[in-house]
Scaffold this active site. Structure first.
Site, PDB file in Angstrom:
ATOM      1  N   HIS A  13      11.169  14.121  16.059  1.00  0.00           N
ATOM      2  CA  HIS A  13      10.328  13.182  15.274  1.00  0.00           C
ATOM      3  C   HIS A  13       9.194  13.978  14.630  1.00  0.00           C
ATOM      4  O   HIS A  13       8.247  14.379  15.301  1.00  0.00           O
ATOM      5  CB  HIS A  13       9.747  12.087  16.189  1.00  0.00           C
ATOM      6  N   HIS A  15       6.709  14.634  10.890  1.00  0.00           N
ATOM      7  CA  HIS A  15       6.259  14.317   9.524  1.00  0.00           C
ATOM      8  C   HIS A  15       5.948  15.626   8.802  1.00  0.00           C
ATOM      9  O   HIS A  15       5.074  16.381   9.241  1.00  0.00           O
ATOM     10  CB  HIS A  15       4.995  13.446   9.559  1.00  0.00           C
ATOM     11  N   LEU A  16       6.662  15.872   7.706  1.00  0.00           N
ATOM     12  CA  LEU A  16       6.444  17.124   6.946  1.00  0.00           C
ATOM     13  C   LEU A  16       5.700  16.895   5.641  1.00  0.00           C
ATOM     14  O   LEU A  16       5.336  17.865   4.973  1.00  0.00           O
ATOM     15  CB  LEU A  16       7.783  17.802   6.653  1.00  0.00           C
ATOM     16  N   ARG A  17       5.510  15.617   5.234  1.00  0.00           N
ATOM     17  CA  ARG A  17       4.839  15.294   3.960  1.00  0.00           C
ATOM     18  C   ARG A  17       5.599  15.935   2.794  1.00  0.00           C
ATOM     19  O   ARG A  17       6.740  16.298   2.910  1.00  0.00           O
ATOM     20  CB  ARG A  17       3.357  15.744   3.970  1.00  0.00           C
ATOM     21  N   ASN A  41       8.554   8.538   5.684  1.00  0.00           N
ATOM     22  CA  ASN A  41       7.451   7.688   5.186  1.00  0.00           C
ATOM     23  C   ASN A  41       6.577   8.413   4.164  1.00  0.00           C
ATOM     24  O   ASN A  41       5.365   8.490   4.294  1.00  0.00           O
ATOM     25  CB  ASN A  41       6.602   7.139   6.349  1.00  0.00           C
ATOM     26  N   LYS A  99      15.252   4.788   9.757  1.00  0.00           N
ATOM     27  CA  LYS A  99      14.014   4.477  10.477  1.00  0.00           C
ATOM     28  C   LYS A  99      13.524   3.077  10.154  1.00  0.00           C
ATOM     29  O   LYS A  99      13.386   2.698   8.995  1.00  0.00           O
ATOM     30  CB  LYS A  99      12.945   5.505  10.065  1.00  0.00           C
ATOM     31  N   HIS A 136       9.883   2.502  15.036  1.00  0.00           N
ATOM     32  CA  HIS A 136       8.432   2.526  15.309  1.00  0.00           C
ATOM     33  C   HIS A 136       8.153   1.207  16.020  1.00  0.00           C
ATOM     34  O   HIS A 136       8.064   0.155  15.392  1.00  0.00           O
ATOM     35  CB  HIS A 136       7.616   2.655  14.014  1.00  0.00           C
ATOM     36  N   HIS A 174       8.174   7.711  19.990  1.00  0.00           N
ATOM     37  CA  HIS A 174       6.824   7.958  20.515  1.00  0.00           C
ATOM     38  C   HIS A 174       6.308   6.862  21.464  1.00  0.00           C
ATOM     39  O   HIS A 174       5.281   6.238  21.220  1.00  0.00           O
ATOM     40  CB  HIS A 174       5.813   8.211  19.382  1.00  0.00           C
ATOM     41  N   LEU A 219      -0.986   6.543  15.858  1.00  0.00           N
ATOM     42  CA  LEU A 219      -0.283   5.298  16.181  1.00  0.00           C
ATOM     43  C   LEU A 219       1.085   5.634  16.737  1.00  0.00           C
ATOM     44  O   LEU A 219       1.766   6.485  16.164  1.00  0.00           O
ATOM     45  CB  LEU A 219      -0.151   4.432  14.914  1.00  0.00           C
ATOM     46  N   ASP A 247       6.006  13.820  16.710  1.00  0.00           N
ATOM     47  CA  ASP A 247       5.248  12.930  15.822  1.00  0.00           C
ATOM     48  C   ASP A 247       4.058  13.682  15.219  1.00  0.00           C
ATOM     49  O   ASP A 247       3.004  13.096  14.971  1.00  0.00           O
ATOM     50  CB  ASP A 247       4.789  11.660  16.550  1.00  0.00           C
ATOM     51  N   HIS A 251      -2.856  15.016   8.451  1.00  0.00           N
ATOM     52  CA  HIS A 251      -3.734  14.414   7.437  1.00  0.00           C
ATOM     53  C   HIS A 251      -4.872  15.408   7.248  1.00  0.00           C
ATOM     54  O   HIS A 251      -5.249  16.113   8.199  1.00  0.00           O
ATOM     55  CB  HIS A 251      -4.311  13.080   7.935  1.00  0.00           C
ATOM     56  N   ALA A 263      -4.333   7.554  10.732  1.00  0.00           N
ATOM     57  CA  ALA A 263      -3.740   7.770  12.057  1.00  0.00           C
ATOM     58  C   ALA A 263      -2.801   8.960  12.006  1.00  0.00           C
ATOM     59  O   ALA A 263      -1.992   9.066  11.091  1.00  0.00           O
ATOM     60  CB  ALA A 263      -2.965   6.523  12.470  1.00  0.00           C
TER      61      ALA A 263
END
Ligand code: NCD
Ligand code: ZN
Length: 346
Positions: A13, A15-17, A41, A99, A136, A174, A219, A247, A251, A263
């Site tokens: 899980h 997030h690579l943006r 996302n 997802k 989620h 998560h 979150l 996760d 940011h 978050a």
């Protein structure tokens, strides 16, 4: 114990943006992990197979040239997701899951699913093709206390999906509570859960330690200490239903240290070391390799990696900040000492 050799882990899980942030963070995951399930996302979200394959190419071209890292792509479900995309994803060599974000639950989830009934035909197709559903698991709505959102989601949505689609592989992402651990165990082999390093290492007090600590806000939010202990017990147990999913959610420092801070906790810089730190606290490394490197591939029906990594007990300090596009970010445990270090990685 001062030295650990394990099969190279995967992050289930992440997030690579997207560019220009992608280029700043992808190297951290590629340095530590062989593969990662990449969250969809983005803004706009990765909704179709075409979107996912284009995003995969952007990830591969952002990778440092000497890396073998494989991004495992996912689709972002909406009320209007197309069954053709599910069918094509299940046949794709590059897309591994879809997802479910409840609309409004977290970063870039506004375009997501407003009512699980809207995606029942999609879930039916996913069950038929055995495409894992990643969840989620937080109920939304102003009336739900933020610390109860995960439990409420089990009662209002997850259990209904479990009953209506008993053969659908579901990853409860998560997880943060004892109730979620117990629920997953009770469902048996078609359900698994990812556990983050931060939920193994901090409880909710960390958000409010001598002032508000935005870099500990993510979150689902961390819960009380008894829940952290239940997660640690689950992760270090011999159950194959739990595996690593960081996760890691970068940011910018500015976006976190704000009147309405985002978050997300960035753990990718030292994710494996953080997990080692947690297992060390539990005092039991006997299931460390299974949690990091075996249970995830088994659930996703993928081969186990064939290289190994070595971790050494040796103290080092996490940097205070890291570059993030033209900005910077504050990693989890910034400026603090960790006791384990990955020393060899092939
Ligand atoms: C994630 C993000 O920033 O994309 N944030 C987080 O706190 N974990 C979204 C998510 O996984 O909820
Ligand atoms: Zn996430």
């Amino acid at each position: 114990m001062n030295r650990l050799t394990i099969i190279k882990p995967d992050d289930w899980h992440l997030h690579l943006r997207d560019s220009p942030y992608l280029e700043s963070v992808v190297g951290d995951s590629a340095r530590q992990f062989a593969r990662a399930i990449v969250m969809p996302n983005l803004s706009p979200p990765v909704k179709t197979c075409k979107d996912a394959l284009a995003y995969r190419k952007r990830i591969l071209s952002a990778l440092p040239s000497d890396h073998q890292f494989q991004p495992l792509m996912t689709l972002y479900l909406t009320d209007n997701s197309d069954i053709e995309d599910i069918k094509n994803a299940s046949r794709s060599d590059y897309i591994f899951a879809a997802k479910l974000y409840p609309a409004g639950a977290t970063t870039n989830s506004d375009a997501a699913v407003t009512d699980i009934k809207h995606i029942y035909p999609i879930l039916d197709a996913m069950q038929e093709y055995q495409l894992p559903l990643l969840v989620h698991g937080e109920a939304t709505g102003d009336g739900v206390d933020i610390f109860d959102r995960e439990n409420r989601f089990i009662d209002t949505s997850l259990n209904a999906m479990r009953i209506d689609f008993p053969e659908l592989p579901i990853v409860f992402e998560h997880i943060t509570t004892r109730e979620a651990v117990d629920y997953v165990v009770a469902q048996g082999s078609k359900m698994a859960a990812t556990i983050t390093p931060h939920h193994l290492l901090i409880n909710r007090n960390a958000m409010f330690s001598n002032g508000f600590r935005p870099h500990h806000y993510c979150l689902p939010v961390a819960k009380r200490e008894s829940h952290r202990l239940a997660l640690l017990k689950a992760a270090s147990s011999d159950s194959n239903q739990f595996f690593a999913g960081t996760d890691s959610a970068p940011h910018s420092r500015q976006a976190k240290e704000s009147a309405c801070g985002c978050a997300g906790i960035y753990s990718a810089y030292c994710a494996i070391e953080l997990y080692a730190e947690a297992f060390d606290l539990a005092g039991d490394f006997s299931n460390f390799e299974a949690f990091m490197s075996l249970n995830g591939p088994a659930f996703y029906r993928l081969p186990v990696n064939n290289s190994k990594i070595v971790l050494q007990k040796s103290s080092w300090t996490v940097p205070e900040t890291l570059p993030f596009g033209q900005q910077s970010l504050v990693p989890f445990k910034a400026g603090q000492k960790l006791q384990w270090k990955v020393t060899s990685n092939d």
